[in-house]
Design an enzyme around this catalytic site. Structure first.
Site, PDB file in Angstrom:
ATOM      1  N   HIS A 418       1.117  -1.342  -0.209  1.00 37.33           N
ATOM      2  CA  HIS A 418      -0.394   0.251   0.288  1.00 37.33           C
ATOM      3  C   HIS A 418       0.806   0.655   0.504  1.00 37.33           C
ATOM      4  O   HIS A 418       0.690   2.476  -0.843  1.00 37.33           O
ATOM      5  CB  HIS A 418      -1.372  -0.190   1.245  1.00 37.33           C
ATOM      6  CG  HIS A 418      -1.745  -0.962   1.174  1.00 37.33           C
ATOM      7  ND1 HIS A 418      -2.425  -1.619   2.087  1.00 37.33           N
ATOM      8  CD2 HIS A 418      -2.878  -1.466  -0.232  1.00 37.33           C
ATOM      9  CE1 HIS A 418      -4.069  -2.128   1.660  1.00 37.33           C
ATOM     10  NE2 HIS A 418      -3.988  -2.169   0.343  1.00 37.33           N
ATOM     11  N   ARG A 575      21.410  -9.797 -29.887  1.00 34.59           N
ATOM     12  CA  ARG A 575      23.137  -9.968 -29.813  1.00 34.59           C
ATOM     13  C   ARG A 575      23.462 -11.325 -29.102  1.00 34.59           C
ATOM     14  O   ARG A 575      23.462 -10.421 -27.810  1.00 34.59           O
ATOM     15  CB  ARG A 575      23.461  -9.010 -30.072  1.00 34.59           C
ATOM     16  CG  ARG A 575      25.349  -9.277 -30.653  1.00 34.59           C
ATOM     17  CD  ARG A 575      26.387  -7.875 -30.673  1.00 34.59           C
ATOM     18  NE  ARG A 575      26.218  -7.480 -28.867  1.00 34.59           N
ATOM     19  CZ  ARG A 575      27.191  -6.474 -28.823  1.00 34.59           C
ATOM     20  NH1 ARG A 575      27.478  -5.532 -29.669  1.00 34.59           N
ATOM     21  NH2 ARG A 575      27.391  -5.926 -27.715  1.00 34.59           N
ATOM     22  N   GLU A 677      30.869  -5.251 -38.344  1.00 35.16           N
ATOM     23  CA  GLU A 677      32.239  -4.289 -37.507  1.00 35.16           C
ATOM     24  C   GLU A 677      34.114  -4.280 -37.900  1.00 35.16           C
ATOM     25  O   GLU A 677      34.250  -3.862 -36.828  1.00 35.16           O
ATOM     26  CB  GLU A 677      31.878  -3.956 -36.025  1.00 35.16           C
ATOM     27  CG  GLU A 677      31.762  -6.193 -35.498  1.00 35.16           C
ATOM     28  CD  GLU A 677      31.082  -6.169 -34.130  1.00 35.16           C
ATOM     29  OE1 GLU A 677      31.076  -5.278 -33.598  1.00 35.16           O
ATOM     30  OE2 GLU A 677      30.817  -7.662 -34.076  1.00 35.16           O
ATOM     31  N   GLY A 698      28.369  -2.278 -35.935  1.00 31.89           N
ATOM     32  CA  GLY A 698      28.819  -1.812 -35.150  1.00 31.89           C
ATOM     33  C   GLY A 698      29.947  -0.463 -35.280  1.00 31.89           C
ATOM     34  O   GLY A 698      31.427  -0.968 -35.484  1.00 31.89           O
ATOM     35  N   ASP A 701      34.111  -0.571 -32.831  1.00 32.72           N
ATOM     36  CA  ASP A 701      34.356  -1.718 -33.516  1.00 32.72           C
ATOM     37  C   ASP A 701      35.062  -1.582 -34.408  1.00 32.72           C
ATOM     38  O   ASP A 701      36.109  -1.239 -34.973  1.00 32.72           O
ATOM     39  CB  ASP A 701      33.943  -2.508 -33.676  1.00 32.72           C
ATOM     40  CG  ASP A 701      34.639  -3.735 -31.690  1.00 32.72           C
ATOM     41  OD1 ASP A 701      34.949  -3.271 -30.964  1.00 32.72           O
ATOM     42  OD2 ASP A 701      33.987  -4.362 -31.569  1.00 32.72           O
ATOM     43  N   CYS A 748      24.029  -0.512 -35.178  1.00 30.09           N
ATOM     44  CA  CYS A 748      23.385   0.110 -34.014  1.00 30.09           C
ATOM     45  C   CYS A 748      24.957   0.736 -32.727  1.00 30.09           C
ATOM     46  O   CYS A 748      24.246   0.491 -31.084  1.00 30.09           O
ATOM     47  CB  CYS A 748      22.646  -1.064 -33.463  1.00 30.09           C
ATOM     48  SG  CYS A 748      24.387  -2.622 -33.780  1.00 30.09           S
TER      49      CYS A 748
END
Length: 791
Positions: A418, A575, A677, A698, A701, A748
């Site tokens: 509550h 991923r 990447e 990516g 990287d 991404c």
């Protein structure tokens, strides 16, 4: 003649003025939902007219009105004097003869139906202004459990009447704008569900923090439900996905084990108390208090109730330890999230401090101020406006002071107690169930309470800077690219899903492994061979699951399914794990299994790890979790992404390994995406795309490997820029290759979130989607809409 009592089975929602919201709702469910599987214990209720006649006797109502008219409810000391005085008057007042006779007759009929008077009853309060769509009145009046015998029932009915003048109830009515004399009380006498021998809890037909409508949120703990409602225990928590449940598939998205340190049970027969609390054995604390089947059965009842009432509901339930059935003992409209409009509020800490303690977050907000440690309701006056209230257990008695606080922190309690409900109504951030807040925080210490970082709430030392944004969600402009999000934390999924989006472009398994599991996967596969001290460290984490391996697979599936359900039907690109060896080494037992590498960033990671003999079983657990989500739960919006694929040989080996585990491209609509990447990925883009359905770039990287710099080294950090011409050339080659083959291509990496001009360049290259950090989605979307006008 006054209508003194009514049978619950004869009541419906039109009878709120007669028997109050709680009893009317019980009758509504008994009449309309019993045949479809909602089980509600029966009984009778005294009427509001009986209550008014009771107060009118000898002018008691006039005395009460005079006392309340002269009261300033914000004067805590005055409230603490007037409230008990009025309650004393009520307890001294005799019942009118007609009411007493009606109670006697109704009780006799209940005993006849039960076949014995050795039955226990609950005597519950039901106010004519409670359980309304815009005010819950949660916990304002009293409930009495394990009441036995007619004389005891009469005494408790009078206590229920008196509870309309609890200090908290008086204050709440004033702050909600209700006239005291316009609210009447009904007492409901209902057969007890023997949850003292089993479990009980609360469930909401939406997520209480974000307002996400497609989930049922269930809490559960051992014993009678008052422990959960009052906030005296940290209960187990479950999320159930409504569409998946209605499709007849396994539907539990998440499970969290609460410590459930105590439970409320019946007192011994010779005790003066009706109920007592007792400690829960440690082995029971570490396991779930109800089964998966019971969780789903409860969720089905919740859906039936929600559908009948046509709005989100707040429901109390109890399991009978004798007949094993699940009962609904209360249902009322949810009063906070169901009122939320098309506005997103974002609170963001702009600096971090020392974490003093953590608990369950309530309210997605941040508050800061001087800590006031309050050990007793008598000390409430110490809390000044803007202070942070810190106490052992905040219950609705504290409502008069809660509205003053910048934030609330408690040692005990769960997200459906509550106190949490009231904190949400007041818009005050609260962190409950910290266990040690009153010990580690000093009185007067400046603290910041953050509920803006997911399910975990943090109490930081010092007043930290934070940002508060209000975002109006009017129709977003059309742009020629899909805006997706990078989301790793399932705790935030429901909240983030409210932001306009086209799905998740990057869901990192590392976040789930690190935060929901915390143990190296090899250690769980080899649990029996671990040294005793490591097993002792791991055992409490996995105790609620059938095996160490099942713990790992189930927690992965829970994290993935939560993300998938939150953003369905949009794509959620998951991923697979991309920990480096030094990051795996930080998990429990990690150093036993990980090599020490000079440069882990370009070491044993990604696709090469998946097909290595000594990691293959770990990879298979990830595959099993993905299959559960896609195949068993039916959340086929989950797509798979493979990181750091160095060579075409690795591309071939990983795609074959996935197929061998039942995750074959095209099967059940599965798309397989590759992280693009490495320079080799761009140079041989056509060849890599033979094994994948598209690329997700990516940029982090790709930048470090194209420019030959270590992004973790401060010495060369100034040269790191995704907008370098060489990096752009690699990205342009990759995008062009995907477009030529009609395949998906998104990004991404961090770049578009940091640099709007980079996002604009990607738009002009024809990229399919841009996946952004959630806090940059709105600004970047609007920026790209302006840029698109020039295309």
């Amino acid at each position: 003649m006054t209508d003194y009592v009514r049978w619950l089975s004869d009541l419906g929602m039109d009878d709120v003025p007669i028997v109050g919201g709680k009893n009317a709702s019980l009758g509504e469910m008994i009449q309309n939902l019993t045949d479809v599987g909602v089980q509600v214990p029966g009984g009778f209720a005294t009427t509001a007219e009986a209550y008014r006649e009771f107060l009118a006797k000898d002018g008691l109502d006039a005395r009460i009105r005079e006392a309340l008219d002269a009261l300033d409810v914000d004067d805590v000391a005055a409230l603490a004097e007037v409230g008990p005085r009025i309650r004393g008057w009520v307890m001294e007042q005799p019942f009118p003869e007609g009411l007493e006779s009606a109670i006697d007759a109704a009780y006799a009929k209940l005993v006849e139906e039960a076949g014995s008077d050795a039955v226990s009853w609950a005597v519950r309060s039901s106010a004519t202004a409670e359980d309304l769509p815009d005010a819950s009145f949660a916990g304002q009046q009293e409930t009495f459990l394990n009441v036995q015998g007619l004389d005891s029932i009469k005494h408790r009915i009078k206590e229920v009447f008196a509870s309309l003048f609890n200090d908290r109830a008086i204050s709440y009515r004033v702050h909600q704008g209700f006239e005291h004399h316009n609210v009447a009380l009904s007492a409901g006498i209902q057969r007890m569900v023997r949850s003292d021998l089993a479990a009980s809890g609360v469930m909401f037909t939406l997520d209480t923090e974000s307002g996400f409508r497609d989930a049922v949120f269930i809490t559960a703990s051992y014993g009678l439900g008052e422990m959960v409602v009052q906030g005296a225990v940290n209960p187990d928590e479950f999320y159930v996905h409504k569409p998946t449940l209605e499709a007849g598939r396994p539907a539990i998205l998440r499970r969290s084990v609460g410590d459930k340190a105590v439970r409320m049970v019946y007192s011994d027969a010779d005790s003066d108390q009706l109920v007592r609390t007792e400690p829960v054995p440690e082995t029971d604390q570490q396991r779930f208090s109800i089964s998966d089947a019971e969780v789903e059965a409860l969720a089905k009842q919740a859906l039936l109730i929600e559908r009948h009432y046509g709005r989100p509901m707040d429901i109390e339930w109890a399991k009978d330890g004798i007949d094993g059935r699940l009962y609904v003992v209360q249902a009322r409209p949810e009063t906070v999230q169901s009122r939320s409009g098309n506005v997103i509020e974002r609170y963001t800490l702009q600096e971090k401090g020392e974490v003093l303690t953590t608990g369950r977050s309530i309210g997605n907000r941040i508050g800061a101020g001087a800590a006031k440690i309050v050990n007793s309701i008598a000390d409430m006056h110490r809390v000044e406006p803007g202070d942070v209230l810190i106490t052992d257990m905040t219950d609705p008695d504290w409502e008069p002071v809660m509205k003053r606080a910048a934030a609330i922190v408690t040692n005990r309690g769960g997200r459906t107690c509550h106190a949490a409900i009231i904190a949400r109504e007041l818009g005050v951030p609260a962190v409950v169930g910290c266990n040690n807040a009153t010990e580690v925080v000093k009185d007067g210490q400046a603290v910041t309470v953050s509920c803006a970082e997911g399910d975990t709430g943090f109490i930081y030392d010092g007043k930290l800077a934070f940002e508060h944004k209000r975002i109006e969600l009017s129709a977003m402009p059309e742009i020629p690219v899909k805006i997706m999000m990078n989301v790793g934390n399932p705790d935030r999924a429901f909240a983030f899903a409210a932001t306009p989006n086209a799905g998740i472009g990057l869901a990192r398994l590392e976040f789930i492994i690190n935060n929901m599991i915390g143990i190296h996967p090899k250690a769980l596969l080899e649990y029996d061979q671990l040294p005793e001290e490591l097993r002792a460290q791991i055992a409490p984490r996995i105790a609620a699951y059938d095996s160490p391996r099942e713990f790992y697979v189930a927690k992965l599936a829970e994290g993935i399914s939560t993300l998938a359900a939150a953003f369905a039907p949009n794509s959620v690109i998951v991923r697979m794990s991309d920990f480096k060896s030094n990051e795996y080494a930080n998990l429990i037992a990690g150093p036993r299994y990980e090599p020490e590498e000079e440069n882990p960033m370009i070491g044993f990671r990604g696709a090469g790890r998946y097909v290595a003999d000594h990691f293959r079983e770990c990879f298979e657990m990830e595959c099993e979790a993905l299959k559960r989500v896609r195949d068993d739960m039916g959340l086929t919006n989950v797509e798979i992404m493979i990181p750091f694929v160095r060579t075409l040989g690795q591309a071939k080996a990983v795609s074959e390994a996935l197929a061998a585990q039942g995750l074959e491209r095209g099967k059940n609509g599965l798309r397989l995406i590759m992280m693009c990447e490495l320079p080799s990925n761009a140079v041989l883009a056509d060849e890599f795309l033979e094994y994948f359905d598209g690329f997700s770039i990516g940029s982090n990287d790709m930048t470090q490997l194209t420019l030959g710099l270590d992004r973790d080294s401060g010495l060369v950090a100034d040269y790191f820029d995704e907008r370098d011409p060489a990096v752009k050339k690699m990205l342009a080659m990759s995008i062009a290759a995907c477009r030529a083959k009609g395949k998906y291509v998104g990004i991404c990496g961090q770049g578009p979130s940091d640099h709007k001009d980079f996002a604009d360049w990607l738009l002009k290259q024809g990229i399919s989607s841009i996946s952004l950090n959630p806090d940059t989605v709105i600004d970047t979307w609007l920026y790209l809409a302006e840029q698109a006008k020039t295309l």
